[in-house]
Design a protein around this motif. Structure first.
Motif, mmCIF file in Angstrom:
data_model
loop_
_atom_site.group_PDB
_atom_site.id
_atom_site.type_symbol
_atom_site.label_atom_id
_atom_site.label_comp_id
_atom_site.label_asym_id
_atom_site.label_seq_id
_atom_site.Cartn_x
_atom_site.Cartn_y
_atom_site.Cartn_z
ATOM 1 N N GLU A 1 9.392 52.883 -21.106
ATOM 2 C CA GLU A 1 10.283 52.921 -19.946
ATOM 3 C C GLU A 1 9.615 52.297 -18.715
ATOM 4 O O GLU A 1 10.284 51.647 -17.904
ATOM 5 C CB GLU A 1 10.686 54.368 -19.662
ATOM 6 N N ALA B 1 9.732 48.530 -19.074
ATOM 7 C CA ALA B 1 11.101 48.067 -18.830
ATOM 8 C C ALA B 1 11.399 48.047 -17.340
ATOM 9 O O ALA B 1 12.031 47.107 -16.825
ATOM 10 C CB ALA B 1 12.088 48.962 -19.574
ATOM 11 N N TYR B 2 10.954 49.081 -16.638
ATOM 12 C CA TYR B 2 11.192 49.154 -15.190
ATOM 13 C C TYR B 2 10.485 48.005 -14.469
ATOM 14 O O TYR B 2 11.080 47.353 -13.592
ATOM 15 C CB TYR B 2 10.700 50.491 -14.650
ATOM 16 N N LYS C 1 9.717 45.106 -15.588
ATOM 17 C CA LYS C 1 10.386 43.843 -15.886
ATOM 18 C C LYS C 1 11.707 43.710 -15.131
ATOM 19 O O LYS C 1 12.131 42.608 -14.791
ATOM 20 C CB LYS C 1 10.627 43.733 -17.389
ATOM 21 N N GLN C 2 12.348 44.845 -14.871
ATOM 22 C CA GLN C 2 13.643 44.817 -14.184
ATOM 23 C C GLN C 2 13.519 44.579 -12.685
ATOM 24 O O GLN C 2 14.445 44.047 -12.055
ATOM 25 C CB GLN C 2 14.384 46.137 -14.420
ATOM 26 N N GLN C 3 12.387 44.965 -12.114
ATOM 27 C CA GLN C 3 12.242 44.876 -10.658
ATOM 28 C C GLN C 3 11.825 43.479 -10.237
ATOM 29 O O GLN C 3 10.706 43.252 -9.764
ATOM 30 C CB GLN C 3 11.223 45.918 -10.182
ATOM 31 N N SER D 1 17.790 46.588 -2.462
ATOM 32 C CA SER D 1 17.908 47.301 -3.733
ATOM 33 C C SER D 1 17.283 48.687 -3.653
ATOM 34 O O SER D 1 17.842 49.658 -4.152
ATOM 35 C CB SER D 1 17.250 46.491 -4.845
ATOM 36 N N TYR E 1 5.771 44.124 -3.265
ATOM 37 C CA TYR E 1 6.148 42.978 -4.089
ATOM 38 C C TYR E 1 5.237 41.778 -3.819
ATOM 39 O O TYR E 1 4.641 41.648 -2.758
ATOM 40 C CB TYR E 1 7.607 42.599 -3.827
ATOM 41 N N HIS F 1 10.135 34.170 -8.593
ATOM 42 C CA HIS F 1 10.767 35.412 -8.148
ATOM 43 C C HIS F 1 9.725 36.365 -7.583
ATOM 44 O O HIS F 1 8.515 36.183 -7.777
ATOM 45 C CB HIS F 1 11.572 36.085 -9.279
ATOM 46 N N GLU G 1 8.158 40.082 -7.707
ATOM 47 C CA GLU G 1 7.980 41.140 -8.687
ATOM 48 C C GLU G 1 7.058 42.196 -8.113
ATOM 49 O O GLU G 1 6.348 41.954 -7.123
ATOM 50 C CB GLU G 1 7.381 40.578 -9.978
#
Length: 240
Positions: A104, A107-108, A110-112, A123, A143, A151, A153
């Motif tokens: 998890e 995944a988090y 990678k999503q941000q 956001s 970030y 992008h 991240e």
């Protein structure tokens, strides 16, 4: 007495700015998320490298930082005061398996991703009205720009994060004895408490003073820094 602050995963020193402005003593921010800590010894060595071991010490720590701080307090006699901000009390094995937490978390991370800092701030703030400049700066500082993928991240090393999640499980700091350390726990009081949190709070070491604040979220120290500072100062005066 020396004061140190360890934030939660993904935080930076800007998250502490408003709290530090209310806190009446100088406080040093320590960031364990910039290094790869792979063992309890690495954690102790990291703290010794960044803290003054010749004076009595108080650590104020939030979330995962509280897990690290409680373990340190159980091992290092100069840490005579400990403030846990909704951290240092959970048995993560009772909440979710390590493999699921790692999955998890990846995944988090990678999503941000965002095309601009303004998008990242929007956001995270959601419907928040009139956020403080410190809050906006804290989010922006979380970030980094990736020139290869074009992008923004999260400014975190995934491998360092995953290593720290593994170390937390090994520390089992929620069981760490605080024989020579006076401790204060401050956390939010939710209207509908999850069963796992209710049990954890009930099992909190009775030697730790517990303060629960209503109508706040997990990151309450950034929402009501003045109140949190007052709670800590009152407690320090009582146990001095």
């Amino acid at each position: 007495m020396k004061f140190y602050f360890i934030g939660g995963l993904g935080s930076n020193k800007n998250h502490m700015t408003e709290f530090a402005s209310y806190f009446p003593f100088p406080i040093t921010y320590l960031d364990p998320y910039r290094v790869k800590l792979e063992s309890a010894k690495d954690l102790v060595d990291w703290f010794e490298a960044h803290a003054d071991s010749n004076e009595n010490t108080c650590i104020i720590a939030h979330s995962l930082g509280g897990d690290l701080a409680r373990y340190l307090a159980s091992k290092m006699p100069q840490i005579t005061r400990l403030v846990l901000l909704d951290g240092g009390y959970l048995d993560m094995d009772q909440i979710l398996p390590l493999e699921q937490e790692i999955e998890e978390t990846l995944a988090y991370l990678k999503q941000q991703v965002f095309s601009s800092l303004e998008e990242a701030v929007a956001s995270e703030l959601g419907d928040t009205d009139n956020p403080s400049q410190a809050t906006v700066k804290a989010i922006q500082s979380s970030y980094r720009w990736n020139p290869d993928l074009h992008h923004y991240e999260l400014d975190l090393d995934p491998q360092a994060v995953l290593s720290l999640l593994r170390v937390r499980r090994e520390l089992r700091s929620f069981q760490a004895p605080l024989t020579d350390t006076k401790a204060l726990f401050i956390g939010p009081k939710y209207e509908d408490e999850p069963d796992w949190r209710t049990r954890a709070l009930e099992n909190l070491d009775p030697s730790i003073k517990k303060v629960l604040l209503k109508d706040l979220s997990h990151d309450f120290y950034t929402a009501v820094p003045n109140l949190v500072s007052k709670e800590i100062i009152n407690w320090l005066q009582i146990c001095s």
